[in-house]
Design a protein around this motif. Structure first.
Motif, PDB file in Angstrom:
ATOM      1  N   VAL A  30      26.893 -11.929   2.620  1.00 14.80           N
ATOM      2  CA  VAL A  30      25.057 -11.377   2.999  1.00 14.80           C
ATOM      3  C   VAL A  30      24.700 -11.788   4.631  1.00 14.80           C
ATOM      4  O   VAL A  30      24.130 -11.627   4.977  1.00 14.80           O
ATOM      5  CB  VAL A  30      24.676 -11.942   1.885  1.00 14.80           C
ATOM      6  CG1 VAL A  30      23.196 -11.758   2.377  1.00 14.80           C
ATOM      7  CG2 VAL A  30      24.304 -10.933   0.637  1.00 14.80           C
ATOM      8  N   TRP A  32      26.969 -12.656   6.984  1.00 10.88           N
ATOM      9  CA  TRP A  32      28.037 -12.191   7.550  1.00 10.88           C
ATOM     10  C   TRP A  32      27.258 -10.728   8.261  1.00 10.88           C
ATOM     11  O   TRP A  32      26.847 -10.181   9.512  1.00 10.88           O
ATOM     12  CB  TRP A  32      29.091 -11.715   7.489  1.00 10.88           C
ATOM     13  CG  TRP A  32      30.026 -11.242   8.535  1.00 10.88           C
ATOM     14  CD1 TRP A  32      30.163  -9.872   8.114  1.00 10.88           C
ATOM     15  CD2 TRP A  32      30.120 -11.007   9.568  1.00 10.88           C
ATOM     16  NE1 TRP A  32      30.942  -9.385   8.858  1.00 10.88           N
ATOM     17  CE2 TRP A  32      30.901 -10.183   9.959  1.00 10.88           C
ATOM     18  CE3 TRP A  32      30.049 -12.439  10.607  1.00 10.88           C
ATOM     19  CZ2 TRP A  32      31.836 -10.070  11.411  1.00 10.88           C
ATOM     20  CZ3 TRP A  32      30.762 -12.696  11.259  1.00 10.88           C
ATOM     21  CH2 TRP A  32      31.024 -11.334  11.870  1.00 10.88           C
ATOM     22  N   MET A  33      26.468  -9.951   6.621  1.00  7.35           N
ATOM     23  CA  MET A  33      26.258  -8.677   7.196  1.00  7.35           C
ATOM     24  C   MET A  33      24.357  -8.949   7.367  1.00  7.35           C
ATOM     25  O   MET A  33      24.323  -7.673   8.693  1.00  7.35           O
ATOM     26  CB  MET A  33      25.359  -7.804   5.713  1.00  7.35           C
ATOM     27  CG  MET A  33      26.959  -7.430   5.223  1.00  7.35           C
ATOM     28  SD  MET A  33      26.682  -7.612   3.224  1.00  7.35           S
ATOM     29  CE  MET A  33      25.005  -6.073   3.381  1.00  7.35           C
ATOM     30  N   LEU A  34      23.925  -9.959   8.431  1.00  8.68           N
ATOM     31  CA  LEU A  34      22.324  -9.783   8.037  1.00  8.68           C
ATOM     32  C   LEU A  34      22.194 -10.318   9.764  1.00  8.68           C
ATOM     33  O   LEU A  34      21.833  -9.674  10.655  1.00  8.68           O
ATOM     34  CB  LEU A  34      21.854 -10.617   7.274  1.00  8.68           C
ATOM     35  CG  LEU A  34      21.429 -10.011   6.439  1.00  8.68           C
ATOM     36  CD1 LEU A  34      20.649 -11.469   5.611  1.00  8.68           C
ATOM     37  CD2 LEU A  34      20.243  -9.157   6.569  1.00  8.68           C
ATOM     38  N   PRO A  37      24.598  -7.471  12.997  1.00 13.73           N
ATOM     39  CA  PRO A  37      23.955  -7.042  13.414  1.00 13.73           C
ATOM     40  C   PRO A  37      23.160  -7.965  14.745  1.00 13.73           C
ATOM     41  O   PRO A  37      22.593  -7.474  15.850  1.00 13.73           O
ATOM     42  CB  PRO A  37      23.442  -5.897  12.808  1.00 13.73           C
ATOM     43  CG  PRO A  37      23.639  -7.236  11.232  1.00 13.73           C
ATOM     44  CD  PRO A  37      25.054  -7.721  11.770  1.00 13.73           C
ATOM     45  N   ALA A  38      22.048  -8.770  13.858  1.00 16.65           N
ATOM     46  CA  ALA A  38      21.507  -9.034  15.342  1.00 16.65           C
ATOM     47  C   ALA A  38      22.334  -9.986  16.517  1.00 16.65           C
ATOM     48  O   ALA A  38      21.405  -9.950  17.172  1.00 16.65           O
ATOM     49  CB  ALA A  38      20.957 -10.434  14.397  1.00 16.65           C
ATOM     50  N   SER A  40      24.557  -9.000  17.502  1.00 17.00           N
ATOM     51  CA  SER A  40      25.470  -7.588  18.308  1.00 17.00           C
ATOM     52  C   SER A  40      24.058  -7.407  19.107  1.00 17.00           C
ATOM     53  O   SER A  40      24.564  -6.563  20.289  1.00 17.00           O
ATOM     54  CB  SER A  40      26.459  -6.761  17.487  1.00 17.00           C
ATOM     55  OG  SER A  40      26.024  -6.382  17.123  1.00 17.00           O
ATOM     56  N   ARG A  41      23.270  -7.199  18.321  1.00 18.33           N
ATOM     57  CA  ARG A  41      21.962  -6.997  19.125  1.00 18.33           C
ATOM     58  C   ARG A  41      21.748  -7.521  20.751  1.00 18.33           C
ATOM     59  O   ARG A  41      21.423  -6.830  21.801  1.00 18.33           O
ATOM     60  CB  ARG A  41      21.141  -6.453  18.101  1.00 18.33           C
ATOM     61  CG  ARG A  41      19.960  -5.507  19.090  1.00 18.33           C
ATOM     62  CD  ARG A  41      18.810  -5.502  17.794  1.00 18.33           C
ATOM     63  NE  ARG A  41      18.490  -6.590  17.315  1.00 18.33           N
ATOM     64  CZ  ARG A  41      16.458  -6.834  17.892  1.00 18.33           C
ATOM     65  NH1 ARG A  41      16.537  -5.890  19.419  1.00 18.33           N
ATOM     66  NH2 ARG A  41      16.298  -7.722  18.365  1.00 18.33           N
ATOM     67  N   ARG A  43      23.598  -9.545  21.784  1.00 18.52           N
ATOM     68  CA  ARG A  43      24.649  -9.397  22.917  1.00 18.52           C
ATOM     69  C   ARG A  43      24.399  -7.895  23.922  1.00 18.52           C
ATOM     70  O   ARG A  43      24.728  -8.284  25.021  1.00 18.52           O
ATOM     71  CB  ARG A  43      26.077  -9.185  22.241  1.00 18.52           C
ATOM     72  CG  ARG A  43      27.005 -10.108  23.077  1.00 18.52           C
ATOM     73  CD  ARG A  43      28.463 -10.150  22.431  1.00 18.52           C
ATOM     74  NE  ARG A  43      28.230  -8.325  21.648  1.00 18.52           N
ATOM     75  CZ  ARG A  43      29.620  -8.193  21.505  1.00 18.52           C
ATOM     76  NH1 ARG A  43      30.919  -8.501  21.421  1.00 18.52           N
ATOM     77  NH2 ARG A  43      29.473  -6.673  21.545  1.00 18.52           N
ATOM     78  N   ALA A  44      23.766  -6.720  23.343  1.00 19.39           N
ATOM     79  CA  ALA A  44      23.892  -6.041  24.115  1.00 19.39           C
ATOM     80  C   ALA A  44      22.549  -5.424  24.846  1.00 19.39           C
ATOM     81  O   ALA A  44      23.025  -5.645  25.904  1.00 19.39           O
ATOM     82  CB  ALA A  44      23.440  -5.044  22.709  1.00 19.39           C
ATOM     83  N   LEU A  45      21.955  -6.949  24.623  1.00 20.14           N
ATOM     84  CA  LEU A  45      20.233  -6.905  25.109  1.00 20.14           C
ATOM     85  C   LEU A  45      20.705  -7.387  26.175  1.00 20.14           C
ATOM     86  O   LEU A  45      20.695  -7.361  27.397  1.00 20.14           O
ATOM     87  CB  LEU A  45      19.375  -7.433  24.478  1.00 20.14           C
ATOM     88  CG  LEU A  45      18.464  -6.168  23.714  1.00 20.14           C
ATOM     89  CD1 LEU A  45      17.666  -7.019  22.756  1.00 20.14           C
ATOM     90  CD2 LEU A  45      17.819  -5.859  23.875  1.00 20.14           C
ATOM     91  N   LEU A  48      22.882  -5.791  28.689  1.00 21.13           N
ATOM     92  CA  LEU A  48      22.564  -4.522  29.709  1.00 21.13           C
ATOM     93  C   LEU A  48      20.877  -5.291  31.214  1.00 21.13           C
ATOM     94  O   LEU A  48      21.002  -5.006  31.705  1.00 21.13           O
ATOM     95  CB  LEU A  48      21.382  -3.762  28.845  1.00 21.13           C
ATOM     96  CG  LEU A  48      21.783  -2.716  27.896  1.00 21.13           C
ATOM     97  CD1 LEU A  48      21.534  -2.173  26.463  1.00 21.13           C
ATOM     98  CD2 LEU A  48      22.394  -1.489  28.545  1.00 21.13           C
ATOM     99  N   ALA A  49      20.784  -6.608  30.365  1.00 20.88           N
ATOM    100  CA  ALA A  49      19.716  -7.385  32.053  1.00 20.88           C
ATOM    101  C   ALA A  49      20.971  -7.501  32.361  1.00 20.88           C
ATOM    102  O   ALA A  49      19.840  -7.373  33.684  1.00 20.88           O
ATOM    103  CB  ALA A  49      19.278  -8.282  30.481  1.00 20.88           C
ATOM    104  N   VAL A  52      21.014  -4.251  34.824  1.00 22.86           N
ATOM    105  CA  VAL A  52      20.332  -4.342  35.233  1.00 22.86           C
ATOM    106  C   VAL A  52      19.874  -4.756  36.514  1.00 22.86           C
ATOM    107  O   VAL A  52      19.576  -3.834  37.727  1.00 22.86           O
ATOM    108  CB  VAL A  52      19.099  -3.617  34.377  1.00 22.86           C
ATOM    109  CG1 VAL A  52      17.571  -3.953  34.875  1.00 22.86           C
ATOM    110  CG2 VAL A  52      18.946  -2.284  33.341  1.00 22.86           C
ATOM    111  N   GLU A  55      22.046  -3.962  38.837  1.00 20.58           N
ATOM    112  CA  GLU A  55      21.499  -2.448  39.696  1.00 20.58           C
ATOM    113  C   GLU A  55      20.294  -2.528  40.525  1.00 20.58           C
ATOM    114  O   GLU A  55      19.988  -2.604  42.243  1.00 20.58           O
ATOM    115  CB  GLU A  55      21.193  -1.663  39.232  1.00 20.58           C
ATOM    116  CG  GLU A  55      22.317  -0.441  39.102  1.00 20.58           C
ATOM    117  CD  GLU A  55      22.511  -0.195  37.701  1.00 20.58           C
ATOM    118  OE1 GLU A  55      20.761   1.021  37.298  1.00 20.58           O
ATOM    119  OE2 GLU A  55      23.205   0.469  36.941  1.00 20.58           O
TER     120      GLU A  55
END
Lengths: 66, 228, 248
Positions: A30, A32-34, A37-38, A40-41, A43-45, A48-49, A52, A55
């Motif tokens: 459980v 791991w499931m929580l 995703p938190a 990886s989100r 990391r994605a942010l 992206l930062a 940006v 650029e």
């Protein structure tokens, strides 16, 4: 509480090992499931930062040349 | 533009598939050779005791037939995808549901039916009871048709992917489970002296459901593969 | 009514509403989950036949129930994305697969651990366990297929088709495995016919099932938010979001 003591709750008449192991594994799953995703989100942010900002810097320097 | 009647088109498609298969007899023989070789592995692995082999024979024969059907379904659309004729088929005005069905029929005729006809030979080698041989052929003939339908779904979903072989096994094997259960149970029932008709009826019911629904999934899979 | 669906199709709205829901739902879920686990572990009487080992039921049954329901969530999302080309449904389907696989895995592991003290073996080829294993492979198939496609739009559609095929098959698989097991069932082991459960054991079980559904929703929303960010990286709202996050 049903059990007389924490000791008894841990042993559970000999079944304690199975019960607590099952709960421990489920807890790990459980968590791991929580957490995944938190994480990886985040990391994605972050990625992206960085993109940006890069650029932005490129746009700024282009402005400077002109 | 004049179009062929659908039935004639289906017949031509089927004949084309069969002709292509007959031109490379080795490809037709491959699953049969595979079937024989894997059957040989079982006495080597389990020991030559005829009692044990006869006991496991229904399961062994069915599992190996299932695997050979699986292995051949991978290549079903591949060459037509590579040379572009699959794309032509999707663009043609013929109903895709029926054209897909003739692909499946060709696959079943080349692998499933041949396997069912070959199976008695290996059944005797494994010491399967004589009264179970006819039910074995019948259940394999019906069951491999379902396997062909399901295998074609897997083949259509992986047609545009370079690494198909292992992937298709992962996608399709869980869906094979009901067929295996009732197919091997039919043979087992015959060994034990019970009626096999209920089992064959259930296999036939699965086949009907498969014919009704699977072509839609195959057609959708092929469209996705062409788009990708 | 229709405006709701239009909003549902809009990534920034979905991203922010999912964030708001999560802010409330996640703490509640965790509290209920811990409360239910403690209740089941410490405050319920032991089963008169299985003793204390039955306490594994409070996690085994909810994970199994939600894992099965999760497959239908995934398949319905797949159907919606396939029929109406709704991108958000595709995102939901992609987000549902790993959660379902994890829950199925947990159900299998806890079932195996439960089996050791009750039946004396870690693994029994029991009908329900076997079908759960098949379900696990169905989930893995969807995940592997998604991964195999480079074109993620095609990957979503292929997975949608596969999960729909699986949906048609699941009842057949369950029924046939059930029948198969009744055919081979050894005489010494029999579990059928004891479906009565005392309310002192039923309430914590129901609480845990609710908690696991809530957990599923939370994980689904979290996965969807990540997936949305990845897919919409080039759009204006993600840019604004990053600038805001950078300030905050």
């Amino acid at each position: 509480m049903y059990f007389d003591s924490w000791q008894a709750a841990l042993v559970m008449d000999g079944h304690g090992g199975f019960v607590w192991a099952a709960y421990a594994i489920t807890t790990l799953g459980v968590v791991w499931m929580l957490v995944y995703p938190a994480w990886s989100r985040r990391r994605a942010l972050r990625q992206l930062a960085v993109a940006v900002r890069r650029e932005q810097a490129r746009a700024d320097s282009a402005q400077g040349v002109r | 533009m004049n179009t062929l009647p659908t039935v004639a088109f289906m017949r031509r498609l089927l004949r084309r598939q069969l002709l292509l298969a007959l031109r490379s007899p080795v490809d037709v023989a491959n699953p049969l050779i595979f079937f024989g070789m894997v059957i040989v592995l079982f006495p080597i692995g389990l020991g030559p005791d005829p009692v044990i082999l006869a006991r496991f024979a229904p399961g062994i024969l069915w599992i190996v037939a299932l695997l050979s059907s699986l292995l051949t379904s991978d290549a079903l659309f591949r060459s037509d995808f590579d040379d572009g004729s699959l794309e032509q088929l999707l663009l043609s005005p013929q109903p895709l549901y029926l054209s897909v069905l003739s692909y499946v029929l060709a696959h079943w005729l080349i692998t499933g039916l041949l396997l069912a006809l070959m199976a008695p030979l290996f059944a005797i080698m494994l010491g399967l009871a004589v009264q179970a041989i006819a039910p074995l052929v019948a259940s394999l003939a019906l069951g491999t048709a379902v396997l062909s339908l399901v295998g074609c779904i897997g083949a259509s979903l992986t047609v545009s992917l370079r690494r198909g072989g292992m992937l298709i096994a992962l996608l399709v094997l869980p869906l094979y489970v009901p067929v295996l259960i009732f197919g091997s149970a039919a043979v087992q029932a015959a060994v034990d002296g019970f009626s096999v008709l209920p089992y064959l009826a259930i296999l036939a019911a699965m086949l009907s459901l498969g014919i009704a629904l699977a072509p839609f999934a195959i057609a959708a899979g092929l469209r996705i593969g062409i788009d990708a | 009514m229709w405006s709701f669906f239009h909003k549902l199709g809009s990534p920034p709205w979905l991203y922010s509403i999912a964030g708001t829901i999560l802010r409330w739902l996640l703490p509640i879920t965790l509290v209920v989950l811990v409360a239910g686990a403690v209740w089941g572990l410490l405050y319920t009487p032991p089963d008169f036949r299985q003793g204390n080992s039955y306490r594994i039921m409070y996690i085994h049954v909810p994970t199994a129930v939600v894992a099965l329901a999760g497959y239908y969530v995934m398949a319905i999302a797949g159907a919606i994305s396939l029929i109406w080309r709704m991108k958000m449904a595709d995102v939901a389907m992609r987000a549902a697969a790993p959660i379902g696989a994890m829950l199925t895995f947990l159900a299998l592991v806890t079932g195996a651990i439960w089996g050791k003290p009750t039946w004396g073996t870690w693994w029994e080829w029991d009908a329900r366990i076997t079908s759960m294993l098949v379900l696990f492979f169905l989930y893995l198939g969807v995940m592997v297929l998604y991964d195999a496609y480079d074109n993620k739009e095609a990957a979503g559609r292929a997975c949608a088709v596969l999960s729909l095929v699986g949906t048609v098959n699941i009842p057949i698989i369950y029924k046939s495995v059930d029948w198969w097991y009744s055919l081979h069932q050894p005489a010494s082991i029999k579990f059928t016919g004891e479906s009565t459960i005392d309310s002192s054991m039923l309430y914590p079980l129901l609480l845990m099932i609710v908690a696991f559904y809530a957990l599923y929703t939370c994980c689904l929303l979290m996965n969807m938010r990540t997936e949305l960010l990845r897919r919409e990286a080039r759009t204006g709202w993600v840019r604004r979001l990053i600038v805001e996050e950078g300030k905050g």
